[in-house]
Write a protein that holds these residues in place. Structure first.
Motif, PDB file in Angstrom:
ATOM      1  N   THR A 276      -1.507   1.883  -8.566  1.00  0.00           N
ATOM      2  CA  THR A 276      -1.822   3.081  -7.806  1.00  0.00           C
ATOM      3  C   THR A 276      -2.865   2.689  -6.760  1.00  0.00           C
ATOM      4  OG1 THR A 276      -3.564   3.689  -9.357  1.00  0.00           O
ATOM      5  CG2 THR A 276      -1.387   4.622  -9.758  1.00  0.00           C
ATOM      6  N   VAL A 277      -3.204   3.633  -5.886  1.00  0.00           N
ATOM      7  CA  VAL A 277      -4.112   3.313  -4.777  1.00  0.00           C
ATOM      8  C   VAL A 277      -5.460   2.751  -5.259  1.00  0.00           C
ATOM      9  CG1 VAL A 277      -5.334   4.249  -2.790  1.00  0.00           C
ATOM     10  CG2 VAL A 277      -2.975   4.916  -3.224  1.00  0.00           C
ATOM     11  N   PRO A 278      -6.128   3.400  -6.232  1.00  0.00           N
ATOM     12  CA  PRO A 278      -7.418   2.837  -6.653  1.00  0.00           C
ATOM     13  C   PRO A 278      -7.295   1.419  -7.217  1.00  0.00           C
ATOM     14  CG  PRO A 278      -7.098   5.020  -7.583  1.00  0.00           C
ATOM     15  CD  PRO A 278      -5.819   4.643  -6.943  1.00  0.00           C
ATOM     16  N   ILE A 279      -6.171   1.108  -7.841  1.00  0.00           N
ATOM     17  CA  ILE A 279      -6.004  -0.243  -8.389  1.00  0.00           C
ATOM     18  C   ILE A 279      -5.894  -1.246  -7.251  1.00  0.00           C
ATOM     19  CG2 ILE A 279      -4.595  -1.714  -9.868  1.00  0.00           C
ATOM     20  CD1 ILE A 279      -3.689   0.788 -11.318  1.00  0.00           C
ATOM     21  N   VAL A 280      -5.181  -0.863  -6.188  1.00  0.00           N
ATOM     22  CA  VAL A 280      -5.092  -1.740  -5.013  1.00  0.00           C
ATOM     23  C   VAL A 280      -6.488  -1.974  -4.450  1.00  0.00           C
ATOM     24  CG1 VAL A 280      -4.276  -1.867  -2.636  1.00  0.00           C
ATOM     25  CG2 VAL A 280      -2.737  -1.110  -4.441  1.00  0.00           C
ATOM     26  N   ILE A 281      -7.282  -0.903  -4.363  1.00  0.00           N
ATOM     27  CA  ILE A 281      -8.648  -1.038  -3.856  1.00  0.00           C
ATOM     28  C   ILE A 281      -9.429  -2.002  -4.736  1.00  0.00           C
ATOM     29  CG2 ILE A 281     -10.820   0.159  -3.417  1.00  0.00           C
ATOM     30  CD1 ILE A 281      -9.237   2.658  -2.810  1.00  0.00           C
ATOM     31  N   LEU A 282      -9.338  -1.794  -6.042  1.00  0.00           N
ATOM     32  CA  LEU A 282     -10.044  -2.648  -6.997  1.00  0.00           C
ATOM     33  C   LEU A 282      -9.682  -4.104  -6.767  1.00  0.00           C
ATOM     34  CD1 LEU A 282     -11.875  -1.881  -9.452  1.00  0.00           C
ATOM     35  CD2 LEU A 282      -9.899  -2.230 -10.887  1.00  0.00           C
ATOM     36  N   GLU A 283      -8.400  -4.360  -6.551  1.00  0.00           N
ATOM     37  CA  GLU A 283      -7.969  -5.744  -6.372  1.00  0.00           C
ATOM     38  C   GLU A 283      -8.439  -6.332  -5.053  1.00  0.00           C
ATOM     39  OE1 GLU A 283      -3.821  -5.760  -7.241  1.00  0.00           O
ATOM     40  OE2 GLU A 283      -4.184  -5.839  -9.412  1.00  0.00           O
ATOM     41  N   ILE A 284      -8.423  -5.514  -4.002  1.00  0.00           N
ATOM     42  CA  ILE A 284      -8.925  -6.020  -2.716  1.00  0.00           C
ATOM     43  C   ILE A 284     -10.412  -6.320  -2.822  1.00  0.00           C
ATOM     44  CG2 ILE A 284      -9.262  -5.521  -0.272  1.00  0.00           C
ATOM     45  CD1 ILE A 284      -6.892  -3.672  -0.367  1.00  0.00           C
TER      46      ILE A 284
ATOM     47  N   ILE B 178       0.834  -1.202   0.000  1.00  0.00           N
ATOM     48  CA  ILE B 178       0.000   0.000   0.000  1.00  0.00           C
ATOM     49  C   ILE B 178       0.868   1.250   0.000  1.00  0.00           C
ATOM     50  CG2 ILE B 178      -1.611   1.330   1.433  1.00  0.00           C
ATOM     51  CD1 ILE B 178      -3.061  -1.330   1.906  1.00  0.00           C
ATOM     52  N   TRP B 179       1.963   1.210   0.736  1.00  0.00           N
ATOM     53  CA  TRP B 179       2.865   2.371   0.723  1.00  0.00           C
ATOM     54  C   TRP B 179       3.420   2.611  -0.677  1.00  0.00           C
ATOM     55  CZ3 TRP B 179       2.802   6.138   3.864  1.00  0.00           C
ATOM     56  CH2 TRP B 179       2.417   5.934   5.199  1.00  0.00           C
ATOM     57  N   GLN B 180       3.745   1.512  -1.351  1.00  0.00           N
ATOM     58  CA  GLN B 180       4.251   1.651  -2.720  1.00  0.00           C
ATOM     59  C   GLN B 180       3.175   2.269  -3.611  1.00  0.00           C
ATOM     60  OE1 GLN B 180       7.374   1.234  -3.792  1.00  0.00           O
ATOM     61  NE2 GLN B 180       6.574   2.108  -5.679  1.00  0.00           N
ATOM     62  N   ALA B 181       1.922   1.804  -3.425  1.00  0.00           N
ATOM     63  CA  ALA B 181       0.820   2.344  -4.221  1.00  0.00           C
ATOM     64  C   ALA B 181       0.625   3.832  -3.942  1.00  0.00           C
ATOM     65  CB  ALA B 181      -0.463   1.573  -3.928  1.00  0.00           C
ATOM     66  N   VAL B 182       0.759   4.217  -2.672  1.00  0.00           N
ATOM     67  CA  VAL B 182       0.598   5.627  -2.323  1.00  0.00           C
ATOM     68  C   VAL B 182       1.681   6.456  -3.021  1.00  0.00           C
ATOM     69  CG1 VAL B 182       0.748   7.322  -0.456  1.00  0.00           C
ATOM     70  CG2 VAL B 182      -0.548   5.207  -0.123  1.00  0.00           C
ATOM     71  N   ARG B 183       2.915   5.944  -2.965  1.00  0.00           N
ATOM     72  CA  ARG B 183       4.008   6.659  -3.644  1.00  0.00           C
ATOM     73  C   ARG B 183       3.692   6.801  -5.132  1.00  0.00           C
ATOM     74  NH1 ARG B 183       7.626   4.528   0.059  1.00  0.00           N
ATOM     75  NH2 ARG B 183       7.688   2.505  -0.968  1.00  0.00           N
ATOM     76  N   ASN B 184       3.273   5.699  -5.766  1.00  0.00           N
ATOM     77  CA  ASN B 184       2.933   5.755  -7.186  1.00  0.00           C
ATOM     78  C   ASN B 184       1.837   6.773  -7.463  1.00  0.00           C
ATOM     79  OD1 ASN B 184       4.784   3.808  -7.797  1.00  0.00           O
ATOM     80  ND2 ASN B 184       3.305   2.129  -7.904  1.00  0.00           N
ATOM     81  N   SER B 185       0.798   6.726  -6.623  1.00  0.00           N
ATOM     82  CA  SER B 185      -0.328   7.643  -6.826  1.00  0.00           C
ATOM     83  C   SER B 185       0.104   9.093  -6.709  1.00  0.00           C
ATOM     84  CB  SER B 185      -1.430   7.362  -5.797  1.00  0.00           C
ATOM     85  OG  SER B 185      -2.302   6.387  -6.278  1.00  0.00           O
ATOM     86  N   VAL B 186       0.965   9.366  -5.741  1.00  0.00           N
ATOM     87  CA  VAL B 186       1.405  10.751  -5.553  1.00  0.00           C
ATOM     88  C   VAL B 186       2.204  11.210  -6.784  1.00  0.00           C
ATOM     89  CG1 VAL B 186       2.926  12.253  -4.210  1.00  0.00           C
ATOM     90  CG2 VAL B 186       1.341  10.707  -3.048  1.00  0.00           C
ATOM     91  N   ILE B 187       3.091  10.349  -7.244  1.00  0.00           N
ATOM     92  CA  ILE B 187       3.871  10.701  -8.436  1.00  0.00           C
ATOM     93  C   ILE B 187       2.944  10.946  -9.625  1.00  0.00           C
ATOM     94  CG2 ILE B 187       5.550   9.851 -10.139  1.00  0.00           C
ATOM     95  CD1 ILE B 187       6.817   8.217  -7.862  1.00  0.00           C
ATOM     96  N   VAL B 188       2.021  10.001  -9.846  1.00  0.00           N
ATOM     97  CA  VAL B 188       1.137  10.110 -11.011  1.00  0.00           C
ATOM     98  C   VAL B 188       0.270  11.356 -10.917  1.00  0.00           C
ATOM     99  CG1 VAL B 188      -0.869   9.068 -12.146  1.00  0.00           C
ATOM    100  CG2 VAL B 188       1.079   7.657 -11.545  1.00  0.00           C
ATOM    101  N   SER B 189      -0.350  11.579  -9.749  1.00  0.00           N
ATOM    102  CA  SER B 189      -1.307  12.691  -9.728  1.00  0.00           C
ATOM    103  C   SER B 189      -0.617  14.049  -9.746  1.00  0.00           C
ATOM    104  CB  SER B 189      -2.283  12.571  -8.553  1.00  0.00           C
ATOM    105  OG  SER B 189      -1.592  12.446  -7.357  1.00  0.00           O
ATOM    106  N   THR B 190       0.543  14.185  -9.113  1.00  0.00           N
ATOM    107  CA  THR B 190       1.208  15.497  -9.208  1.00  0.00           C
ATOM    108  C   THR B 190       1.700  15.763 -10.628  1.00  0.00           C
ATOM    109  OG1 THR B 190       2.878  14.334  -7.918  1.00  0.00           O
ATOM    110  CG2 THR B 190       2.091  16.386  -7.019  1.00  0.00           C
ATOM    111  N   THR B 191       2.329  14.772 -11.230  1.00  0.00           N
ATOM    112  CA  THR B 191       2.822  14.993 -12.590  1.00  0.00           C
ATOM    113  C   THR B 191       1.667  15.264 -13.549  1.00  0.00           C
ATOM    114  OG1 THR B 191       4.392  13.277 -12.013  1.00  0.00           O
ATOM    115  CG2 THR B 191       4.501  14.141 -14.243  1.00  0.00           C
ATOM    116  N   THR B 192       0.599  14.468 -13.406  1.00  0.00           N
ATOM    117  CA  THR B 192      -0.573  14.693 -14.256  1.00  0.00           C
ATOM    118  C   THR B 192      -1.106  16.106 -14.077  1.00  0.00           C
ATOM    119  OG1 THR B 192      -1.215  12.378 -14.098  1.00  0.00           O
ATOM    120  CG2 THR B 192      -2.913  13.925 -14.763  1.00  0.00           C
ATOM    121  N   ALA B 193      -1.205  16.535 -12.823  1.00  0.00           N
ATOM    122  CA  ALA B 193      -1.760  17.860 -12.555  1.00  0.00           C
ATOM    123  C   ALA B 193      -0.949  18.939 -13.259  1.00  0.00           C
ATOM    124  CB  ALA B 193      -1.806  18.111 -11.056  1.00  0.00           C
TER     125      ALA B 193
END
Lengths: 264, 285
Positions: free
Chosen positions: A216-224, A60-75
């Motif tokens: 990313t975080v939503p993908i982890v949620i989807l999988e759980i 989950i920590w890895q997913a959070v890191r990924n999500s932060v990278i993706v959403s800031t860069t996307t923004a």
């Protein structure tokens, strides 16, 4: 119309609609602190078990890191794209302006599942799929229209003569851009950064298709969620809600407060 | 001449990168998806070709058309429900609420639009379950339990999570922009309240309402989460079909056929809706 009685009925009705809209957010929050494996009412005991569980999960920590990278860069990317389009629309008239605007505004009208398939096929062909960058490229296209809309709205309030005045005073176009347009748009730019980050942070369909093994975080949620009922989702969900709600509220407050200021 | 060149450079800086970016990452994928619907899959590998085998394969299958009509039906139904449920609330916010209250309500309703739909759906899953919150509440008053998950009801609840806030916002904005004096004039001339809504408010909001309904339809039509998790995907909708075909078996070309059929349908619906929205209203007598 019969004033009071009707007003009360309508008030209750509006409250019901809001209950329906906010019930899932509310219950997700409540259940994240609930000890039951299968949450219902009456509630079980207060527990932070699920939070402890997600906090100790390295995936989950890895997913959070990924999500932060993706959403800031996307923004940043989407806001840049949105700004350029909004400015072009504000300043210029040219022959293919209609198609030009359609090019940036159309993506949200196409269902995400279709964009997901199209992006997956195309990015794999280009050899760009299965990386964090793949998500960022796809998300920038999906979120740029939001950025464009917000910044265009702000530019709409600007007197076009301001820019011309800057040129008359001897500034170049680039200087006018830097000292007049960008400062004027700043609240919209910040709002747009927040909103596009929020959208990217929550997007799962396209991200799931193109990301390969990078979750990313939503993908982890989807999988759980695909596995079984697991209240961990509520704990992650609360964290996700808090993140996106703060971003959205920040965006609205920054934008609206400036709006009011510029009117008074 | 040199100034002209300079101006062009400046203008191009703001225009060109976006055009390129969108061509590569938006037009590219969509066009390529159309292309792969003619490709063939051999030994689990997609090879370039120009054959109609995927089209033939999908469009002659009963399960595709079952799914197609079901998706069309359930998305239209939920758009209609969203419009009807939203209307009284939007009417109240547009005509009965103060400017500040209205703005606050719209402000609040924007929030869910940007929060995780996935988590909200999961939350509904827990609320609607056999022994979930709603059934427990109904149990206190001696009702139920009702089976709500894995039914059409579940699917529609999921769609409404997505569309209801949007419907309320757009309807409210549409009606708030109506010239209030027209409504008052109708009332002063003896028009009954419900007749005023039917003969004055609704005709004046037609464009806005048709566009709102269209958005609700598009959102429901393209969503795979609600029918999958809340509807139990017993009757797979088109998005679920795309998902299954893509993820299992690597049949991207066939998934592309489904996706293109969806897009064509959306174009047709959007076109019809917009024609409807901008058609000149008949003069009421």
């Amino acid at each position: 119309m019969h004033g009071r009685g009707l007003n009360i009925i309508l008030g209750v009705y509006v409250a019901l609609i809001f209950t329906f809209v906010f019930a899932p957010i509310f219950f997700s929050l409540v259940f994240s602190f609930n000890s039951q494996r299968f949450p219902t009412i009456p509630l079980g005991e207060f527990s932070t078990e699920w939070y402890a569980k997600i906090l100790s999960d390295p995936d989950i920590w890895q997913a959070v890191r990924n999500s932060v990278i993706v959403s800031t860069t996307t923004a940043i990317l989407a806001t840049t794209l949105g700004f350029c389009t909004a400015y072009t629309d504000f300043r210029y008239n040219f022959r293919f302006k209609g198609p030009y605007l359609a090019l940036i505004l159309l993506p949200p009208t196409i269902p995400l599942i279709i964009m997901a398939l199209a992006m997956l096929a195309w990015l794999s062909r280009l050899g760009l799929s299965g990386q964090l960058w793949s998500i960022i490229m796809a998300h920038s296209v999906l979120t740029a229209p939001f950025a464009m809309a917000i910044i265009r709205l702000r530019l709409h309030q600007m007197d076009p003569d301001l820019e011309a005045a800057a040129w008359n005073l001897g500034g170049t176009e680039w200087q006018a851009m830097r000292h007049v347009i960008v400062p004027f748009c700043m609240p919209a730019i910040i709002s747009s950064l927040c909103l596009t980050a929020a959208v990217s942070f929550d997007e799962f369909a396209v991200a799931w298709f193109v990301s390969g093994l990078n979750k990313t975080v939503p993908i982890v949620i989807l999988e759980i969620v695909q596995g079984n009922i697991d209240p961990q989702v509520n704990a992650i969900g609360t964290f996700v809600f808090l993140t996106s709600i703060s971003l959205v509220v920040a965006a609205q407050v920054i934008f609206i407060s400036r709006q009011i200021k510029s009117h008074s | 001449m040199s100034t002209k060149h300079k101006i062009d450079l400046y203008a191009l800086t703001w225009r060109l990168p976006i055009i390129l970016w969108q061509l590569i990452f938006f037009v590219g994928p969509v066009v390529f998806m159309i292309a792969i619907s003619f490709f063939v899959v051999k030994n689990y590998r997609m090879t370039e070709a120009f054959e109609f085998v995927n089209w033939q394969r999908m469009l002659t299958r009963g399960y595709f058309w079952d799914s197609y009509w079901y998706t069309l039906f359930i998305a239209s139904l939920s758009a209609a429900i969203a419009m009807m449920l939203a209307f009284p609330a939007a009417w109240a916010l547009a005509f009965r609420a103060s400017e500040n209250l209205r703005r606050g309500a719209v402000f609040l309703l924007i929030i869910p639009f940007f929060t995780s739909y996935l988590v909200r759906t999961f939350s509904w899953y827990v609320i609607l379950a056999e022994s979930g919150v709603l059934n427990a509440m109904l149990g206190y008053v001696g009702l139920g339990p009702f089976k709500m998950l894995n039914t059409h009801f579940g699917t529609v609840v999921g769609y409404l999570t997505l569309t209801l806030p949007l419907a309320v916002i757009l309807q409210t904005v549409t009606m708030a922009n109506i010239d209030k004096t027209l409504v008052e004039a109708a009332r002063n001339l003896g028009c009954k309240p419900l007749a005023t809504i039917w003969r004055v408010v609704l005709p004046l909001s037609k464009t806005g309402f048709v566009v709102t309904a269209l958005f609700c339809f598009i959102l429901a039509f393209g969503d795979f989460v609600a029918p999958f998790y809340l509807g139990g995907s017993q009757e797979p909708t088109l998005p679920i079909l795309i998902l299954d075909t893509t993820k299992s078996g690597q049949q991207w070309p066939r998934a592309a056929v489904v996706a293109i059929m969806m897009m064509l349908t959306l174009f047709a619906v959007a076109f019809t809706a917009i024609m409807l929205a901008y058609r000149k209203p008949k003069v009421a007598r």
